[in-house]
Design an enzyme around this catalytic site. Structure first.
Site, mmCIF file in Angstrom:
data_model
loop_
_atom_site.group_PDB
_atom_site.id
_atom_site.type_symbol
_atom_site.label_atom_id
_atom_site.label_comp_id
_atom_site.label_asym_id
_atom_site.label_seq_id
_atom_site.Cartn_x
_atom_site.Cartn_y
_atom_site.Cartn_z
ATOM 1 N N LEU A 11 0.836 -1.105 -0.095
ATOM 2 C CA LEU A 11 -0.109 -0.015 0.023
ATOM 3 C C LEU A 11 0.902 1.259 0.406
ATOM 4 C CD1 LEU A 11 -2.657 -0.775 2.677
ATOM 5 C CD2 LEU A 11 -3.137 -0.842 0.673
ATOM 6 N N ASP A 12 0.408 2.534 -0.511
ATOM 7 C CA ASP A 12 0.982 3.499 -0.272
ATOM 8 C C ASP A 12 1.409 3.845 0.705
ATOM 9 O OD1 ASP A 12 0.681 3.896 -3.638
ATOM 10 O OD2 ASP A 12 -0.399 5.305 -3.210
ATOM 11 N N ARG A 13 2.257 4.696 0.734
ATOM 12 C CA ARG A 13 2.673 4.912 2.322
ATOM 13 C C ARG A 13 2.053 5.757 3.175
ATOM 14 N NH1 ARG A 13 7.588 8.077 4.173
ATOM 15 N NH2 ARG A 13 7.738 8.024 2.140
ATOM 16 N N HIS B 246 -0.926 4.104 -8.431
ATOM 17 C CA HIS B 246 -1.291 4.631 -7.342
ATOM 18 C C HIS B 246 -3.014 4.502 -8.768
ATOM 19 C CE1 HIS B 246 2.287 7.812 -5.921
ATOM 20 N NE2 HIS B 246 2.339 6.789 -5.124
#
Length: 240
Positions: free
Chosen positions: A72-74, A170
């Site tokens: 998962l993104d930050r 994204h």
């Protein structure tokens, strides 16, 4: 521009007790944990706090710590799947690769769609070589498909359920912004701040994993994080 622009607020690494308290599901093959927003899953090239550094506390009797089955993104929170041993991690990787694992994200967006549900079919490609992990809508890019549904509206905001059918980098952030309703707090594709609040309002709410042929899929739900609560309530969320 550097990746530091994606750091809205630094979050410290989790202690063993803290990461254990975030375990949502545990069996012999995998764990699903509730990832906090603001903490990258991997150690960056310059070091820094990251989620993997706490995985030793998640061995629960096994000789090795678990391994990420996806990422998962930050600044995205919620359901994150870990394989507990090599064979399980390989099986999970194949399920993710072939789209067998269904994921539902909650997002609060600025404005919102006119309709109540729909599909975004919009290929995505790299923005440029200098920002290799940033993406853009690109007719020549990789296919990207997102199902969406409005769960609530209020005060110029919409609360959406987003289901990525493909798993592009994204994807949800690019799709939402390209449709004219960027995710609140998105400092790359939307109108979010470089530092401070609001944090990205994107949360991996539910994941369904058909890991065993002879058993029902494992369904895991992550509670809404604190930074989403105010805007969710403005959109009609009742706390469930």
């Amino acid at each position: 521009m550097s990746e530091s622009l994606d750091r809205v607020t630094e979050v410290p690494e989790l202690t063993g007790d803290e990461i254990q308290s975030r375990v949502l599901h545990r069996d012999g093959l995998m764990l699903v944990i509730d990832k906090p927003a603001g903490l990258p899953v991997h150690r960056g090239p310059k070091g820094g706090a990251n989620l993997e550094s706490s995985f030793d506390a998640l061995r629960f009797g096994l000789p090795r710590p678990p391994v990420l089955a996806h990422r998962l993104d930050r600044d995205t929170s919620g359901c994150l799947v870990l394989g507990r041993h090599r064979k399980a991690t390989a099986s999970l990787g194949l399920l993710f690769k072939h789209g067998r694992i269904s994921k539902t994200y909650w997002a609060v967006v600025e404005g919102g769609p006119a309709d109540n549900e729909g599909v975004i079919d919009m290929p995505i490609g790299r923005l440029n070589a200098e920002r290799g992990w940033w993406q853009k809508p690109d007719p020549e890019g990789q296919p990207a498909l997102t199902n969406w549904k409005v769960l609530g509206r209020g005060e110029g905001l919409s609360w959406l359920a987003l289901e990525p059918i493909t798993g592009r980098t994204h994807q949800l952030r690019v799709h939402a912004a390209a449709m004219g309703w960027p995710i609140v707090g998105d400092n790359i594709y939307g109108n979010g701040p470089r530092f401070g609040e609001p944090r990205l309002h994107l949360h991996s709410r539910e994941i369904v994993i058909p890991l065993s042929r002879n058993k029902d899929p494992v369904r895991v739900v992550a509670p809404a994080p604190a930074h989403l609560l105010d805007r969710l309530r403005r959109c009609g969320w009742n706390g469930e």
